[in-house]
Write an enzyme that holds these catalytic residues in place. Sequence first.
Site, mmCIF file in Angstrom:
data_model
loop_
_atom_site.group_PDB
_atom_site.id
_atom_site.type_symbol
_atom_site.label_atom_id
_atom_site.label_comp_id
_atom_site.label_asym_id
_atom_site.label_seq_id
_atom_site.Cartn_x
_atom_site.Cartn_y
_atom_site.Cartn_z
ATOM 1 N N ARG A 1 0.842 -1.299 -0.083
ATOM 2 C CA ARG A 1 0.072 0.034 -0.107
ATOM 3 C C ARG A 1 0.779 1.288 0.076
ATOM 4 N NH1 ARG A 1 -5.216 1.823 -1.268
ATOM 5 N NH2 ARG A 1 -6.210 2.907 0.340
ATOM 6 N N THR B 1 -9.927 0.442 -9.609
ATOM 7 C CA THR B 1 -8.962 -0.426 -8.935
ATOM 8 C C THR B 1 -8.779 -1.308 -9.931
ATOM 9 O OG1 THR B 1 -8.967 0.730 -6.628
ATOM 10 C CG2 THR B 1 -8.306 -1.658 -6.946
ATOM 11 N N THR C 1 -3.851 -0.738 -7.319
ATOM 12 C CA THR C 1 -4.842 0.645 -7.400
ATOM 13 C C THR C 1 -3.716 1.788 -7.772
ATOM 14 O OG1 THR C 1 -6.461 1.918 -6.731
ATOM 15 C CG2 THR C 1 -4.925 0.871 -5.042
ATOM 16 N N ASN D 1 -6.105 4.398 -7.095
ATOM 17 C CA ASN D 1 -7.132 5.023 -6.624
ATOM 18 C C ASN D 1 -8.179 5.337 -7.675
ATOM 19 O OD1 ASN D 1 -8.968 5.530 -4.619
ATOM 20 N ND2 ASN D 1 -8.032 7.592 -4.084
ATOM 21 N N ASP E 1 -7.694 8.518 0.201
ATOM 22 C CA ASP E 1 -8.297 7.431 1.121
ATOM 23 C C ASP E 1 -8.196 7.488 2.425
ATOM 24 O OD1 ASP E 1 -9.607 5.770 -0.889
ATOM 25 O OD2 ASP E 1 -7.940 4.074 -0.976
ATOM 26 N N SER F 1 -9.998 -0.868 1.028
ATOM 27 C CA SER F 1 -11.200 -1.880 0.956
ATOM 28 C C SER F 1 -10.588 -3.066 0.223
ATOM 29 C CB SER F 1 -12.111 -1.376 0.249
ATOM 30 O OG SER F 1 -12.880 -0.093 1.037
ATOM 31 N N GLY G 1 -13.527 -1.611 -7.071
ATOM 32 C CA GLY G 1 -14.730 -1.136 -6.582
ATOM 33 C C GLY G 1 -14.759 -0.349 -5.543
ATOM 34 N N GLY G 2 -13.691 0.384 -5.023
ATOM 35 C CA GLY G 2 -13.835 0.878 -3.825
ATOM 36 C C GLY G 2 -14.368 0.362 -2.564
HETATM 37 N N1 GLY Z 1 -8.486 2.979 -3.341
HETATM 38 C C1 GLY Z 1 -9.153 1.862 -3.255
HETATM 39 C C2 GLY Z 1 -9.075 1.031 -1.882
HETATM 40 O O1 GLY Z 1 -7.816 0.949 -1.614
HETATM 41 O O2 GLY Z 1 -9.859 0.620 -1.591
#
Ligand code: GLY
Length: 573
Positions: free
Chosen positions: A108, A381, A399, A401, A423, A453, A473-474
Amino acid sequence: MKQLQCNTILVIVSAILLGTPVTAQVKNAFQYEIQKSVQATKGAVVSAHPLASHAGISVLKKGGNAMDAAIATQLALAVVYPGAGNIGGGGFLVAQMNGGKRIALDYREKAPSKASRDMYLDSTGKPRFELSQSGHLASGVPGTVAGLFAAHAYAKLPFKDLIQPAIELAEKGFVITQHEADGLNSTKTAFLKNNTRPTAFVKEKPWKAGDTLVQSELAGTLKRIRDNGVRGFYEGETAKLIVEEMQRGGGLITREDLRQYKAVAREPMAFPYKDFTIISMPLPSSGGIIIQQMLKMVQKRDLSSLGFQTPASVQLIVEAERRAYADRAEFMGDPDFVKVPVKTIVSDSYIQQRMADYRQDTAGSSAVTKAGVVPHESEQTTHLSVADRWGNVVSVTTTLNGGYGSRTVVGGAGFLMNNEMDDFSVKPGVPNMYGAIGNEANAIAPGKRMLSSMTPTIVLKEGKPFFVVGTPGGTTIPTSVFQALVNVIDFNMGTEKAINSAKFHHQWLPDEIMVEPDFPETVREALRKMGYKITVRGFIGRTEAILLKPDRKGGFTLDAVGDKRGDDHAEGY
Ligand code: GLY
């Protein structure tokens, strides 16, 4: 059979409608077809783009394993799917290797060292979302390249073999699909606003399907990674170009931020559901915790006896989603910075107490189910699922984002930077532009990872890989994965139906059930009568899945399916 001819791209629409697998025909970067499903025995890759799935299969055919294929597919996606595939973003990888080794890699993005809690607030304390969502200041320190090298410890082939397909696609170019042309055209204004150097993504005339996209600067960056390893990105020329780009546009990322970035091996989230074991991503993803909570909330009430997408089963799923998402907002953030009571909120007693006020046939209320609120997350993503003949399975969600991330291309390096800072809770405790409130647990701090997510997931049956699944899909990601899991496990569906059936989503606030356009009208009406507000929205997610069925020789038949909702492509052999 309806076929859409776009210059050299042949898009086969009927494969999914008829449920008939078609033969993969990726001849080269200028002649390829989209294939939605395939049955294979030696290996399968499903991703958001045919050329990326093909890159993965080509390394499997060279003797690579599922990890090699996952690395090659991600690198190819960074070229052929610039809207979400990336080297300027981050991701999560969940895997089970033959022999039982379980892996959860966290790559991340991190807040730059100069980031601060209120960096997106104006002098009156009002959030400036245009800064957290677009341009240089929106970027976190990218993690993808560190993640790819961490994953390589489990691969078989030299890294240079895995990056070669991506280098060729960037250098020689490839023809784009209608989806890509639409994405590039609709982002042109933002590209022009955010970039002072020429980029491969902008041309005078509108893009159209069949045009060739060549990314020479990106090819140069990929070659530096090939030749210098992880340092080819985080140090030397590429790092210099990133920092220069940040300085041109007021971004915060420094050479030291890049040099210090490390991917982290985490303990995968693993828990039983019925006769299966679910393995998924722990924090800083909320996904693994949420799907555990939701599955536990429905388990005792036996979804299968309620029937697929009956008002009763949809209501039960919705009420589980409401409660899990309320907890997400209240408790979750980067575990290296905040204490999250994970054990408590997935415990049987807590789940039982959380569902105590569930009433069949009556809508719950998010005013009663107290907690924080889920911040808005972009849905652009991408996910890939891989299985090989040895029983290695890899599930990766990665992602930038937003679509095309911050829309800022690193000048001279040719890749897009993420806008993942959005985020974080830009202003904890205050509604954001979407009417949602974030929480302190996910407030910005230097070096902190923003809550995600992304839910790359693997299901085991009797210890053996059974299902590999994930989606973009966030905030809709955990619900999409949850629904794919219950479709396969509780409703006994095959892969195609499990991922292509209409989806619905509830995330506590706003207090409404969002449904895809093809969600049955009769069920909507029954839910309205119970007291639910129904909102029709566009497609939810793009799920890529592989179902593994043991064969008599100790191997597997792989049933791989790419989602109907995009250019997603399943390839196998
Ligand atoms: N940017 C989408 C996620 O990390 O959930």
